[in-house]
Design a protein around this motif. Sequence first.
Motif, PDB file in Angstrom:
ATOM      1  N   ALA A 102       7.724 -39.267  14.925  1.00 17.35           N
ATOM      2  CA  ALA A 102       8.083 -39.476  13.735  1.00 17.35           C
ATOM      3  C   ALA A 102       9.504 -40.045  13.694  1.00 17.35           C
ATOM      4  O   ALA A 102       9.836 -41.103  13.438  1.00 17.35           O
ATOM      5  CB  ALA A 102       8.241 -38.395  12.785  1.00 17.35           C
ATOM      6  N   ASP A 104      10.666 -41.867  16.403  1.00 18.13           N
ATOM      7  CA  ASP A 104      10.598 -43.235  16.960  1.00 18.13           C
ATOM      8  C   ASP A 104      10.602 -44.328  15.934  1.00 18.13           C
ATOM      9  O   ASP A 104      10.571 -45.482  16.214  1.00 18.13           O
ATOM     10  CB  ASP A 104       9.429 -43.185  17.815  1.00 18.13           C
ATOM     11  CG  ASP A 104       9.907 -42.467  19.141  1.00 18.13           C
ATOM     12  OD1 ASP A 104      11.104 -42.264  19.613  1.00 18.13           O
ATOM     13  OD2 ASP A 104       8.760 -42.190  19.814  1.00 18.13           O
ATOM     14  N   VAL A 105      10.023 -43.841  14.541  1.00 14.09           N
ATOM     15  CA  VAL A 105       9.712 -44.738  13.496  1.00 14.09           C
ATOM     16  C   VAL A 105      10.514 -44.666  12.578  1.00 14.09           C
ATOM     17  O   VAL A 105      10.411 -45.317  11.412  1.00 14.09           O
ATOM     18  CB  VAL A 105       8.156 -44.846  13.293  1.00 14.09           C
ATOM     19  CG1 VAL A 105       7.329 -45.229  14.468  1.00 14.09           C
ATOM     20  CG2 VAL A 105       7.677 -43.749  12.562  1.00 14.09           C
ATOM     21  N   LEU A 106      11.471 -43.529  12.189  1.00 13.87           N
ATOM     22  CA  LEU A 106      12.320 -43.237  11.198  1.00 13.87           C
ATOM     23  C   LEU A 106      13.303 -43.944  11.218  1.00 13.87           C
ATOM     24  O   LEU A 106      13.952 -44.085  12.242  1.00 13.87           O
ATOM     25  CB  LEU A 106      12.089 -42.136  10.629  1.00 13.87           C
ATOM     26  CG  LEU A 106      10.600 -41.474  10.492  1.00 13.87           C
ATOM     27  CD1 LEU A 106      10.702 -39.846  10.189  1.00 13.87           C
ATOM     28  CD2 LEU A 106      10.183 -42.309   9.064  1.00 13.87           C
ATOM     29  N   ASP A 107      14.288 -44.166  10.149  1.00 16.49           N
ATOM     30  CA  ASP A 107      15.725 -44.465  10.128  1.00 16.49           C
ATOM     31  C   ASP A 107      16.545 -43.220  10.406  1.00 16.49           C
ATOM     32  O   ASP A 107      16.279 -42.456  10.072  1.00 16.49           O
ATOM     33  CB  ASP A 107      16.046 -45.084   8.639  1.00 16.49           C
ATOM     34  CG  ASP A 107      15.133 -46.259   8.358  1.00 16.49           C
ATOM     35  OD1 ASP A 107      14.890 -46.960   9.271  1.00 16.49           O
ATOM     36  OD2 ASP A 107      14.837 -46.481   7.293  1.00 16.49           O
ATOM     37  N   THR A 110      17.006 -39.751   8.165  1.00 19.58           N
ATOM     38  CA  THR A 110      15.977 -39.525   7.594  1.00 19.58           C
ATOM     39  C   THR A 110      15.616 -37.855   7.575  1.00 19.58           C
ATOM     40  O   THR A 110      15.675 -37.249   8.763  1.00 19.58           O
ATOM     41  CB  THR A 110      14.776 -40.088   7.918  1.00 19.58           C
ATOM     42  OG1 THR A 110      14.997 -41.468   7.843  1.00 19.58           O
ATOM     43  CG2 THR A 110      13.553 -39.632   7.190  1.00 19.58           C
ATOM     44  N   ALA A 176       9.426 -44.598   4.258  1.00 23.27           N
ATOM     45  CA  ALA A 176       9.399 -44.306   5.310  1.00 23.27           C
ATOM     46  C   ALA A 176       8.168 -43.462   5.740  1.00 23.27           C
ATOM     47  O   ALA A 176       7.812 -43.448   6.838  1.00 23.27           O
ATOM     48  CB  ALA A 176      10.845 -43.283   5.841  1.00 23.27           C
ATOM     49  N   SER A 177       7.699 -42.840   4.707  1.00 25.85           N
ATOM     50  CA  SER A 177       6.230 -41.827   4.871  1.00 25.85           C
ATOM     51  C   SER A 177       5.442 -42.856   5.463  1.00 25.85           C
ATOM     52  O   SER A 177       4.373 -42.347   6.095  1.00 25.85           O
ATOM     53  CB  SER A 177       6.016 -41.034   3.348  1.00 25.85           C
ATOM     54  OG  SER A 177       6.939 -40.650   2.985  1.00 25.85           O
ATOM     55  N   ASP A 178       5.095 -44.150   4.927  1.00 27.07           N
ATOM     56  CA  ASP A 178       4.113 -44.958   5.549  1.00 27.07           C
ATOM     57  C   ASP A 178       4.257 -45.351   7.177  1.00 27.07           C
ATOM     58  O   ASP A 178       3.179 -45.260   7.692  1.00 27.07           O
ATOM     59  CB  ASP A 178       4.108 -46.079   4.663  1.00 27.07           C
ATOM     60  CG  ASP A 178       3.912 -46.323   3.214  1.00 27.07           C
ATOM     61  OD1 ASP A 178       3.287 -45.163   2.939  1.00 27.07           O
ATOM     62  OD2 ASP A 178       4.427 -47.116   2.539  1.00 27.07           O
ATOM     63  N   ARG A 179       5.347 -45.280   7.542  1.00 30.89           N
ATOM     64  CA  ARG A 179       5.343 -45.827   9.157  1.00 30.89           C
ATOM     65  C   ARG A 179       5.039 -44.246   9.667  1.00 30.89           C
ATOM     66  O   ARG A 179       4.912 -44.499  11.035  1.00 30.89           O
ATOM     67  CB  ARG A 179       7.032 -46.021   9.297  1.00 30.89           C
ATOM     68  CG  ARG A 179       7.273 -47.026   8.504  1.00 30.89           C
ATOM     69  CD  ARG A 179       8.623 -47.817   9.098  1.00 30.89           C
ATOM     70  NE  ARG A 179       9.576 -46.977   9.121  1.00 30.89           N
ATOM     71  CZ  ARG A 179      10.651 -47.025   8.090  1.00 30.89           C
ATOM     72  NH1 ARG A 179      10.299 -47.735   7.240  1.00 30.89           N
ATOM     73  NH2 ARG A 179      11.625 -46.157   8.083  1.00 30.89           N
ATOM     74  N   ALA A 180       5.207 -42.965   9.133  1.00 31.37           N
ATOM     75  CA  ALA A 180       4.747 -41.828   9.990  1.00 31.37           C
ATOM     76  C   ALA A 180       3.604 -41.188   9.546  1.00 31.37           C
ATOM     77  O   ALA A 180       3.203 -40.159   9.837  1.00 31.37           O
ATOM     78  CB  ALA A 180       5.937 -40.903   9.917  1.00 31.37           C
TER      79      ALA A 180
END
Length: 228
Positions: A102, A104-107, A110, A176-180
């Motif tokens: 997670a 790796d793809v979150l800001d 977060t 951000a939920s969509d990315r994880a």
Amino acid sequence: MTWLGIDTSGDVAVALVRTDGTSRTVGDDAPRRHVEQLAPFVRDVLAAEGLGVGDLQGIAVGTGPAPFTGLRVGLVTARVLGLALGVPVWGVPSHDALAAAAADVLDEGTPLLVVTDARRREVYWTAYDVRDGAAVVVGGPDVAAPADVPRRTGEVVVGGGRDVHPEVFGAVETPASDRAAGLRAPDPALLVRLAVARSAAGEPLPTEPLYLRRPDAQPPTARKRALA
């Protein structure tokens, strides 16, 4: 160099990771078939790369949290292989692999919550913050009823526990939920990545299991003698 990653905290998954970062993962989500599946998965992932167990330089294994039986299968297999081959066996919490994926793809900054199914209408949970591209533990691991898990505003929730209890863990949504969204089970390749980095930093990597509660099966207690 080549490392083996094993996780049986939920699904059964095995990964082979090379020094150049390439990896191959095999797994299955069939419930409670850890004993039947794990050894063939190890054999298959090695054969697919034209390797044997003698080519392994180390083994990373997920330490949970998870129910007793499935988690024990992975830990025992890793320890036996390590002893037989004379290679190190590193333990990494399974939630850390989910959190690393997670991160790796979150800001940056977060708040992140990993929840996995603990049965008995409970979940295992660990809270993290994303800092410098990594997931840093700020709470847990622990086991609780879904409604009793501490929540934070704007957090992203990942892990199979969200699917089991969407009425609780689907409530907090952020872009951000969509990315994880697809992160449900630990990737054993990430267990290897974390183990190698932590070993190089001199961090301890114990293989003690994170059961967090007593196993479901318990030996019967001694019967009390009746007074004559």
